[in-house]
Motif scaffolding. Structure first.
Motif, PDB file in Angstrom:
ATOM      1  N   GLY A   5       0.615  -1.134  -0.010  1.00 28.57           N
ATOM      2  CA  GLY A   5       0.127   0.245  -0.050  1.00 28.57           C
ATOM      3  C   GLY A   5       0.620   1.363  -0.297  1.00 28.57           C
ATOM      4  O   GLY A   5       0.946   2.475  -0.575  1.00 28.57           O
ATOM      5  N   VAL A   6       1.891   1.466   0.894  1.00 31.16           N
ATOM      6  CA  VAL A   6       3.163   2.710   0.775  1.00 31.16           C
ATOM      7  C   VAL A   6       3.684   2.508  -0.125  1.00 31.16           C
ATOM      8  O   VAL A   6       3.370   3.410  -0.469  1.00 31.16           O
ATOM      9  CB  VAL A   6       3.480   2.073   1.915  1.00 31.16           C
ATOM     10  N   GLY A   7       3.905   1.500  -0.980  1.00 28.63           N
ATOM     11  CA  GLY A   7       4.481   1.131  -2.701  1.00 28.63           C
ATOM     12  C   GLY A   7       3.418   1.898  -3.528  1.00 28.63           C
ATOM     13  O   GLY A   7       3.744   2.971  -4.222  1.00 28.63           O
ATOM     14  N   VAL A   8       2.477   1.958  -3.103  1.00 28.89           N
ATOM     15  CA  VAL A   8       1.176   2.198  -4.220  1.00 28.89           C
ATOM     16  C   VAL A   8       1.197   3.859  -4.645  1.00 28.89           C
ATOM     17  O   VAL A   8       1.125   4.509  -5.656  1.00 28.89           O
ATOM     18  CB  VAL A   8       0.232   1.169  -4.488  1.00 28.89           C
ATOM     19  N   VAL A   9       1.562   4.202  -3.093  1.00 24.43           N
ATOM     20  CA  VAL A   9       0.991   5.296  -2.609  1.00 24.43           C
ATOM     21  C   VAL A   9       1.712   6.394  -3.469  1.00 24.43           C
ATOM     22  O   VAL A   9       1.441   7.587  -4.021  1.00 24.43           O
ATOM     23  CB  VAL A   9       0.821   6.105  -1.121  1.00 24.43           C
ATOM     24  N   VAL A  10       3.640   5.616  -3.089  1.00 23.85           N
ATOM     25  CA  VAL A  10       4.761   6.896  -3.476  1.00 23.85           C
ATOM     26  C   VAL A  10       4.773   6.251  -4.785  1.00 23.85           C
ATOM     27  O   VAL A  10       4.878   7.449  -5.282  1.00 23.85           O
ATOM     28  CB  VAL A  10       5.372   5.735  -3.141  1.00 23.85           C
ATOM     29  N   PHE A  11       4.242   5.619  -5.700  1.00 29.73           N
ATOM     30  CA  PHE A  11       4.430   5.220  -6.934  1.00 29.73           C
ATOM     31  C   PHE A  11       3.131   6.467  -7.254  1.00 29.73           C
ATOM     32  O   PHE A  11       3.142   7.175  -8.612  1.00 29.73           O
ATOM     33  CB  PHE A  11       3.551   3.996  -7.536  1.00 29.73           C
ATOM     34  N   LEU A  12       1.667   6.530  -7.039  1.00 30.48           N
ATOM     35  CA  LEU A  12       1.011   7.437  -7.314  1.00 30.48           C
ATOM     36  C   LEU A  12       2.104   8.935  -7.554  1.00 30.48           C
ATOM     37  O   LEU A  12       1.161   9.712  -7.925  1.00 30.48           O
ATOM     38  CB  LEU A  12      -0.258   7.368  -6.611  1.00 30.48           C
ATOM     39  N   VAL A  13       2.037   9.146  -6.251  1.00 33.03           N
ATOM     40  CA  VAL A  13       2.513  10.399  -5.976  1.00 33.03           C
ATOM     41  C   VAL A  13       3.776  11.038  -6.667  1.00 33.03           C
ATOM     42  O   VAL A  13       3.439  11.923  -7.797  1.00 33.03           O
ATOM     43  CB  VAL A  13       3.735  11.156  -4.493  1.00 33.03           C
ATOM     44  N   LEU A  14       4.826  10.057  -7.139  1.00 27.72           N
ATOM     45  CA  LEU A  14       6.046   9.610  -7.989  1.00 27.72           C
ATOM     46  C   LEU A  14       5.391   9.900  -9.754  1.00 27.72           C
ATOM     47  O   LEU A  14       5.593  11.403 -11.108  1.00 27.72           O
ATOM     48  CB  LEU A  14       6.981   9.246  -7.909  1.00 27.72           C
ATOM     49  N   LEU A  15       3.687   9.620 -10.319  1.00 30.02           N
ATOM     50  CA  LEU A  15       3.110   9.835 -11.323  1.00 30.02           C
ATOM     51  C   LEU A  15       2.634  11.192 -11.593  1.00 30.02           C
ATOM     52  O   LEU A  15       2.695  11.342 -12.230  1.00 30.02           O
ATOM     53  CB  LEU A  15       2.097   8.486 -10.822  1.00 30.02           C
ATOM     54  N   PHE A  16       2.026  11.697 -10.252  1.00 33.00           N
ATOM     55  CA  PHE A  16       1.553  12.826 -10.733  1.00 33.00           C
ATOM     56  C   PHE A  16       2.152  14.226 -10.140  1.00 33.00           C
ATOM     57  O   PHE A  16       1.404  15.199 -10.525  1.00 33.00           O
ATOM     58  CB  PHE A  16       0.469  12.789  -9.341  1.00 33.00           C
ATOM     59  N   ALA A  17       3.551  13.862  -9.475  1.00 33.61           N
ATOM     60  CA  ALA A  17       4.244  14.999  -9.336  1.00 33.61           C
ATOM     61  C   ALA A  17       4.639  16.048 -10.613  1.00 33.61           C
ATOM     62  O   ALA A  17       4.288  17.291  -9.941  1.00 33.61           O
ATOM     63  CB  ALA A  17       5.260  15.001  -8.158  1.00 33.61           C
ATOM     64  N   PRO A  18       4.445  15.543 -11.750  1.00 31.53           N
ATOM     65  CA  PRO A  18       5.164  17.033 -12.715  1.00 31.53           C
ATOM     66  C   PRO A  18       3.937  17.486 -12.560  1.00 31.53           C
ATOM     67  O   PRO A  18       3.777  18.905 -13.701  1.00 31.53           O
ATOM     68  CB  PRO A  18       5.194  15.959 -13.505  1.00 31.53           C
ATOM     69  N   ALA A  19       2.475  16.836 -12.558  1.00 31.22           N
ATOM     70  CA  ALA A  19       1.315  18.046 -12.718  1.00 31.22           C
ATOM     71  C   ALA A  19       0.678  18.489 -11.701  1.00 31.22           C
ATOM     72  O   ALA A  19       0.600  19.986 -11.761  1.00 31.22           O
ATOM     73  CB  ALA A  19       0.036  17.120 -13.487  1.00 31.22           C
ATOM     74  N   LEU A  20       1.107  18.028 -11.141  1.00 32.51           N
ATOM     75  CA  LEU A  20       0.867  18.328  -9.536  1.00 32.51           C
ATOM     76  C   LEU A  20       2.094  19.843  -9.577  1.00 32.51           C
ATOM     77  O   LEU A  20       1.331  21.083  -9.382  1.00 32.51           O
ATOM     78  CB  LEU A  20       1.048  17.750  -8.281  1.00 32.51           C
TER      79      LEU A  20
END
Length: 63
Positions: A5-20
């Motif tokens: 679950g933590v890995g998924v959250v980290v992945f999503l944060v890294l995925l959406f970081a440029p857009a954010l």
């Protein structure tokens, strides 16, 4: 299991970081532009008030 679950959250944060980051830059740009517009409007109204110096009105021959 929790590490997944933590890995998924980290992945999503890294995925959406440029857009954010782009969204945050856009918001910051709009805030700066709005602030500059307020300052320009305030200077304009203060200039108008400074120019509206009341002069004695001419009253014809009664003066």
């Amino acid at each position: 299991m929790e590490s997944t679950g933590v890995g998924v959250v980290v992945f999503l944060v890294l995925l959406f970081a440029p857009a954010l980051s782009s969204v945050l830059k856009s918001i910051a740009f709009r805030n700066r532009a709005a602030g500059k517009a307020i300052i320009i409007r305030a200077k304009g109204t203060s200039d108008v008030r400074a120019r509206k110096v009341r002069r004695p009105e001419k009253r014809g021959r009664r003066g």
